[in-house]
Design an enzyme around this catalytic site. Structure first.
Site, short mmCIF file in Angstrom:
data_model
loop_
_atom_site.label_atom_id
_atom_site.label_comp_id
_atom_site.label_asym_id
_atom_site.label_seq_id
_atom_site.Cartn_x
_atom_site.Cartn_y
_atom_site.Cartn_z
N ASP A 111 0.90 -1.39 0.10
CA ASP A 111 0.10 0.35 0.00
C ASP A 111 0.84 1.71 -0.01
O ASP A 111 2.14 1.53 0.76
CB ASP A 111 -0.92 -0.15 0.90
N ILE A 112 0.75 1.89 -0.81
CA ILE A 112 1.39 4.38 -0.99
C ILE A 112 1.70 4.27 0.30
O ILE A 112 2.13 5.16 -0.02
CB ILE A 112 0.71 4.30 -2.61
N HIS A 155 -10.35 -5.26 -2.81
CA HIS A 155 -8.52 -5.56 -2.63
C HIS A 155 -8.34 -5.03 -0.79
O HIS A 155 -9.57 -5.03 0.12
CB HIS A 155 -7.87 -3.96 -2.93
N HIS A 162 -6.70 -5.24 2.46
CA HIS A 162 -6.09 -5.19 3.69
C HIS A 162 -4.93 -5.86 4.17
O HIS A 162 -5.82 -6.81 5.10
CB HIS A 162 -6.65 -3.78 4.13
P1 5GP Z 1 -10.08 1.86 0.00
O1 5GP Z 1 -10.27 1.73 -0.95
O2 5GP Z 1 -9.82 1.20 0.93
O3 5GP Z 1 -10.59 3.66 1.26
O4 5GP Z 1 -8.03 2.78 -0.53
C1 5GP Z 1 -7.28 1.84 -1.11
C2 5GP Z 1 -6.02 1.55 -0.68
O5 5GP Z 1 -5.04 1.99 -1.67
C3 5GP Z 1 -5.45 3.33 0.46
O6 5GP Z 1 -4.73 2.56 1.67
C4 5GP Z 1 -5.04 3.95 0.06
O7 5GP Z 1 -3.79 3.90 0.17
C5 5GP Z 1 -4.19 2.83 -1.74
N1 5GP Z 1 -3.89 3.25 -2.92
C6 5GP Z 1 -4.57 4.21 -3.23
N2 5GP Z 1 -3.65 4.46 -4.64
C7 5GP Z 1 -2.71 3.65 -5.02
C8 5GP Z 1 -1.58 3.39 -5.78
O8 5GP Z 1 -1.82 3.95 -6.39
N3 5GP Z 1 -0.89 2.70 -5.09
C9 5GP Z 1 -0.84 1.91 -4.41
N4 5GP Z 1 0.46 1.59 -4.12
N5 5GP Z 1 -1.63 2.13 -3.16
C10 5GP Z 1 -2.99 2.95 -3.44
#
Ligand code: 5GP
Length: 132
Positions: A29-30, A93, A95
């Site tokens: 995760d970034i 996704h 986590h």
């Molecule tokens: P959620 O949909 O679970 O709220 O968030 C998506 C997750 O994906 C977040 O933890 C965010 O940091 C991660 N994320 C979003 N864009 C990117 C990206 O371009 N690259 C990576 N490696 N992680 C990402």
């Protein structure tokens, strides 16, 4: 329009890859809650977890288990937390988060990492991915 995660799968956007099969990808995760925070995704672009077909759902869970076992070996922590939560990216996704305190599971405290840190962490986890 393709999700940001489909762009990662196609290589259009870079990532720090941890594991890959024909159907699934794991990458760091970034914006990690903790060092080693990893996302496991199906290559098939589906928004919501429970809309996945049964085979892909079960495959994603098995893939996540393999990755979680590798993270636990590579990153010192009490246990690996698993959650499917969040509204940001409309592409399923999982986590996987190394937990030392419950704050690590709360998506509030974020870990700062350099690109070199990310690469070293991804390599350390990848080393423990079991192929059996
Ligand atoms: P959620 O949909 O679970 O709220 O968030 C998506 C997750 O994906 C977040 O933890 C965010 O940091 C991660 N994320 C979003 N864009 C990117 C990206 O371009 N690259 C990576 N490696 N992680 C990402």
């Amino acid at each position: 329009m393709s999700s940001i995660f489909s762009k990662i799968i196609s290589g259009e956007i870079p990532c720090h890859k941890v594991a890959e099969t024909d159907d699934f990808l794991a990458f760091l995760d970034i914006n990690p809650n903790a060092k080693g925070h990893t996302l496991c995704i199906p290559k098939k672009e589906v928004d919501q977890l429970f809309d996945l077909d049964k085979t892909t759902y079960n495959g994603l869970m098995a893939f996540s288990r393999t990755v979680a076992i590798a993270i636990k070996k590579a990153i010192p922590c009490k246990r690996i937390g698993l959650t499917v939560i969040g509204l940001e990216v409309p592409h399923v996704h999982v986590h996987l988060i190394p937990l030392n305190t419950m704050e690590d599971a709360q998506f509030i405290k974020k870990e700062k990492s350099t690109s070199e840190d990310f690469q070293a962490t991804a390599t350390a986890i990848a080393r423990f991915i079991s192929t059996s």
